[in-house]
Design a protein around this motif. Sequence first.
Motif, PDB file in Angstrom:
ATOM      1  N   GLU A 280       0.829  -1.201   0.000  1.00 44.33           N
ATOM      2  CA  GLU A 280       0.000   0.000   0.000  1.00 44.33           C
ATOM      3  C   GLU A 280       0.869   1.259   0.000  1.00 44.33           C
ATOM      4  O   GLU A 280       0.615   2.200  -0.752  1.00 44.33           O
TER       5      GLU A 280
ATOM      6  N   GLY B 280       2.575   1.668  -3.346  1.00 47.00           N
ATOM      7  CA  GLY B 280       1.581   2.132  -4.305  1.00 47.00           C
ATOM      8  C   GLY B 280       1.308   3.624  -4.181  1.00 47.00           C
ATOM      9  O   GLY B 280       1.158   4.322  -5.182  1.00 47.00           O
ATOM     10  N   LYS B 281       1.242   4.117  -2.950  1.00 50.40           N
ATOM     11  CA  LYS B 281       1.024   5.546  -2.735  1.00 50.40           C
ATOM     12  C   LYS B 281       2.228   6.357  -3.211  1.00 50.40           C
ATOM     13  O   LYS B 281       2.072   7.392  -3.854  1.00 50.40           O
TER      14      LYS B 281
ATOM     15  N   GLU C 290      -2.119   3.045  -8.391  1.00 51.63           N
ATOM     16  CA  GLU C 290      -3.382   2.795  -7.711  1.00 51.63           C
ATOM     17  C   GLU C 290      -3.672   1.296  -7.575  1.00 51.63           C
ATOM     18  O   GLU C 290      -4.200   0.852  -6.556  1.00 51.63           O
TER      19      GLU C 290
ATOM     20  N   GLU D  61      -1.652  -0.084  -4.739  1.00 54.39           N
ATOM     21  CA  GLU D  61      -2.205   0.442  -3.482  1.00 54.39           C
ATOM     22  C   GLU D  61      -3.464  -0.326  -3.068  1.00 54.39           C
ATOM     23  O   GLU D  61      -3.613  -0.716  -1.911  1.00 54.39           O
TER      24      GLU D  61
ATOM     25  N   THR E 208      -4.025  -2.771   0.160  1.00 53.91           N
ATOM     26  CA  THR E 208      -5.134  -2.577   1.095  1.00 53.91           C
ATOM     27  C   THR E 208      -5.915  -3.869   1.277  1.00 53.91           C
ATOM     28  O   THR E 208      -6.268  -4.249   2.403  1.00 53.91           O
TER      29      THR E 208
END
Length: 58
Positions: free
Chosen positions: A19, A22-23, A28, A31, A35
């Motif tokens: 996550e 990805g950020k 996306e 991310e 999650t």
Amino acid sequence: MNKDQVKGRVEEAKGNVKEAIGKITDDETLEVEGTLQKTLGKVRAGFGDLKEDIKKSD
């Protein structure tokens, strides 16, 4: 600590890393995958916690 607790927390940690990456990279898909993996890890760890509670109550 049982195997579900351990594996769940490992998956949760891996999900946190995915996550965050990805950020940082503005990916996306990564991310969302992180999650999801983090959430599944929490569920598995919670299941392991429940098993431990049941075992302790016997």
